[in-house]
Design a protein around this motif. Structure first.
Motif, PDB file in Angstrom:
ATOM      1  N   ASP A 160       0.839  -1.212   0.000  1.00  0.00           N
ATOM      2  CA  ASP A 160       0.000   0.000   0.000  1.00  0.00           C
ATOM      3  C   ASP A 160       0.872   1.260   0.000  1.00  0.00           C
ATOM      4  O   ASP A 160       0.711   2.162   0.828  1.00  0.00           O
ATOM      5  CB  ASP A 160      -0.990  -0.015   1.158  1.00  0.00           C
ATOM      6  CG  ASP A 160      -0.327  -0.183   2.526  1.00  0.00           C
ATOM      7  OD1 ASP A 160       0.912  -0.333   2.558  1.00  0.00           O
ATOM      8  OD2 ASP A 160      -1.040  -0.157   3.532  1.00  0.00           O
ATOM      9  N   ASN A 162       2.258   4.861  -1.214  1.00  0.00           N
ATOM     10  CA  ASN A 162       1.781   6.075  -1.875  1.00  0.00           C
ATOM     11  C   ASN A 162       2.563   6.251  -3.179  1.00  0.00           C
ATOM     12  O   ASN A 162       3.516   5.521  -3.452  1.00  0.00           O
ATOM     13  CB  ASN A 162       1.970   7.291  -0.965  1.00  0.00           C
ATOM     14  CG  ASN A 162       1.119   7.198   0.291  1.00  0.00           C
ATOM     15  OD1 ASN A 162      -0.026   6.769   0.236  1.00  0.00           O
ATOM     16  ND2 ASN A 162       1.687   7.576   1.432  1.00  0.00           N
ATOM     17  N   SER A 163       2.154   7.214  -3.992  1.00  0.00           N
ATOM     18  CA  SER A 163       2.902   7.469  -5.220  1.00  0.00           C
ATOM     19  C   SER A 163       4.335   7.873  -4.869  1.00  0.00           C
ATOM     20  O   SER A 163       4.596   8.489  -3.834  1.00  0.00           O
ATOM     21  CB  SER A 163       2.218   8.552  -6.045  1.00  0.00           C
ATOM     22  OG  SER A 163       2.077   9.736  -5.295  1.00  0.00           O
ATOM     23  N   LEU A 197      -0.678   5.071  -7.013  1.00  0.00           N
ATOM     24  CA  LEU A 197      -0.883   4.460  -5.697  1.00  0.00           C
ATOM     25  C   LEU A 197      -0.922   2.933  -5.780  1.00  0.00           C
ATOM     26  O   LEU A 197      -1.331   2.351  -6.780  1.00  0.00           O
ATOM     27  CB  LEU A 197      -2.197   4.963  -5.104  1.00  0.00           C
ATOM     28  CG  LEU A 197      -2.298   6.459  -4.773  1.00  0.00           C
ATOM     29  CD1 LEU A 197      -3.730   6.806  -4.386  1.00  0.00           C
ATOM     30  CD2 LEU A 197      -1.331   6.823  -3.661  1.00  0.00           C
ATOM     31  N   TYR A 198      -0.515   2.307  -4.696  1.00  0.00           N
ATOM     32  CA  TYR A 198      -0.711   0.889  -4.419  1.00  0.00           C
ATOM     33  C   TYR A 198      -0.222  -0.018  -5.564  1.00  0.00           C
ATOM     34  O   TYR A 198      -1.005  -0.743  -6.192  1.00  0.00           O
ATOM     35  CB  TYR A 198      -2.189   0.600  -4.133  1.00  0.00           C
ATOM     36  CG  TYR A 198      -2.845   1.644  -3.265  1.00  0.00           C
ATOM     37  CD1 TYR A 198      -2.210   2.129  -2.112  1.00  0.00           C
ATOM     38  CD2 TYR A 198      -4.102   2.187  -3.582  1.00  0.00           C
ATOM     39  CE1 TYR A 198      -2.804   3.095  -1.313  1.00  0.00           C
ATOM     40  CE2 TYR A 198      -4.697   3.141  -2.799  1.00  0.00           C
ATOM     41  CZ  TYR A 198      -4.044   3.606  -1.660  1.00  0.00           C
ATOM     42  OH  TYR A 198      -4.639   4.568  -0.891  1.00  0.00           O
ATOM     43  N   LYS A 234       4.747   0.341   5.602  1.00  0.00           N
ATOM     44  CA  LYS A 234       3.649  -0.030   4.716  1.00  0.00           C
ATOM     45  C   LYS A 234       3.348  -1.529   4.804  1.00  0.00           C
ATOM     46  O   LYS A 234       4.224  -2.355   5.058  1.00  0.00           O
ATOM     47  CB  LYS A 234       3.986   0.340   3.272  1.00  0.00           C
ATOM     48  CG  LYS A 234       4.126   1.843   3.048  1.00  0.00           C
ATOM     49  CD  LYS A 234       2.821   2.566   3.395  1.00  0.00           C
ATOM     50  CE  LYS A 234       2.908   4.050   3.112  1.00  0.00           C
ATOM     51  NZ  LYS A 234       1.653   4.765   3.457  1.00  0.00           N
ATOM     52  N   SER A 243      -5.012  -3.197  -1.117  1.00  0.00           N
ATOM     53  CA  SER A 243      -5.800  -2.013  -1.460  1.00  0.00           C
ATOM     54  C   SER A 243      -6.832  -2.386  -2.511  1.00  0.00           C
ATOM     55  O   SER A 243      -6.741  -3.428  -3.175  1.00  0.00           O
ATOM     56  CB  SER A 243      -4.890  -0.895  -1.992  1.00  0.00           C
ATOM     57  OG  SER A 243      -3.834  -0.642  -1.078  1.00  0.00           O
TER      58      SER A 243
END
Length: 271
Positions: A160, A162-163, A197-198, A234, A243
C-alpha cells in the motif's frame, strides 16, 4: 390325446419365445435378473468374424457396441512404456485466494547473508519470517526412484505505497517452493513504489527437483518479507490485495505440479 399334445407344443413355443424374468414380473430383456448374479463357469459371446463363441483372453473386458450389436472382448489399453524414458505420471494444479500478509514488524532481523541463508535443502523452520500459502500445501505422489518434479508458481504481490516521491520506497521479498518442508527453489524480488498508488506485480517462479523417494510428499509455497526501504511502515501482501485497486480474485495464487518418471513396472499390450 392329440389335443393335449398340441396344447403342450403351443405352450412350449410361447415359453421359448417369451421374455423370462427372475425376481421380476415385468422382464425387459430375453433374460432379466433382478438381483445378484453368480457365474460359476464362463461367459461366451458370439464372434461375428467366424460365427463362433468367444470366451475372451485373460484380463479382457466385455464391452458393449450399442443396440443391435453383440458385445466384444477388449483389452484395457495400458501404454507400453519404453525402458529408461521419462513419462508424465502425475500432474495437478492448486489455487489459493487467501494469500498471506506482512506488517512492517514481521520481517526477519538477520545478519546472515542471503547467499548463505538460502541454500537448497534448507529446512523451512530455519528460515525466519516465512509464511506458507495454505491452499498451495498439497500431497503429490511419486512411484519411481527416477523422477523429475516440475513446479510452476504464480501469484500477485502488492504494497500500500503512496505514489513515489524523491525517496526510494520498496520492499525486498522472497518466495520458496518446498518439498517436505525442504527448500527446492527460491526467487527474490523487489516491489518498488511508482508514480501511482498501491503498486502490484505478477510473480512467476519455476522449480525442479529430481529423484524424490517413492511415496507421497507434501509440496508447499512460503514467502517472506526480507527488507523495507524508505517508508518502512507499509503493509505488504502476497496472493491477496492490500488495497482496493485490485481484488482477491486478481491476486490469487496458483501452483502447477508435473512429475515425470522412468516407470519401474512395464505393462505390455495384448490385442
Amino acid at each position: 390325446m392329440k389335443k393335449i399334445f398340441s396344447s403342450l407344443l403351443f405352450a412350449s413355443g410361447l415359453i421359448l419365445s417369451a421374455q423370462v424374468g427372475i425376481n421380476t414380473n415385468a422382464p425387459k430383456a430375453t433374460l432379466d435378473v433382478n438381483g445378484d448374479l453368480n457365474l460359476r463357469s464362463k461367459i461366451a459371446v458370439l464372434d461375428e468374424t467366424d460365427n463362433t463363441l468367444s470366451q475372451g483372453n485373460n484380463d479382457q473386458l466385455l464391452v458393449s457396441r450399442g443396440e443391435g450389436y453383440t458385445p466384444i472382448w477388449k483389452t484395457l489399453r495400458i501404454p507400453e512404456y519404453e525402458p529408461n524414458k521419462f513419462y508424465l505420471i502425475f500432474n495437478n494444479s492448486f489455487s489459493d485466494k487467501q494469500g498471506i500478509r506482512f506488517a512492517y514488524y514481521e520481517q526477519p532481523n538477520t545478519t546472515t547473508s542471503r547467499g548463505a541463508l538460502f541454500t537448497k535443502g534448507a529446512d523451512i523452520n530455519s528460515l525466519q519470517g516465512f509464511k506458507k500459502i495454505d491452499g498451495l500445501s498439497q500431497t503429490i505422489s511419486v512411484f519411481s526412484t527416477q523422477s523429475k518434479a516440475y513446479f510452476q508458481f504464480e501469484t500477485v504481490v502488492q504494497a500500500d505505497f503512496n505514489s513515489n516521491g524523491s525517496t526510494d520506497t520498496s520492499i525486498d521479498y522472497a518466495c520458496g517452493i518446498f518439498v517436505d518442508d525442504k527448500l527446492v527453489n527460491l526467487r527474490q524480488r523487489n516491489l518498488k513504489a511508482i508514480n501511482s498508488l498501491y503498486p502490484f506485480l505478477t510473480h512467476n517462479q519455476i522449480g525442479i527437483v529430481e529423484n524424490l523417494s517413492k511415496g507421497n510428499h507434501t509440496v508447499s509455497v512460503a514467502c517472506s518479507r526480507l527488507a523495507s526501504y524508505g517508508d518502512i511502515y507499509k503493509n505488504f501482501a502476497i496472493g491477496t490485495n492490500t488495497s482496493t485497486n485490485i481484488n482477491g480474485f486478481i491476486a490469487q495464487s496458483s501452483l502447477k505440479v508435473d512429475v515425470y518418471e522412468v516407470p519401474e513396472v512395464f505393462n505390455p499390450i495384448i490385442n
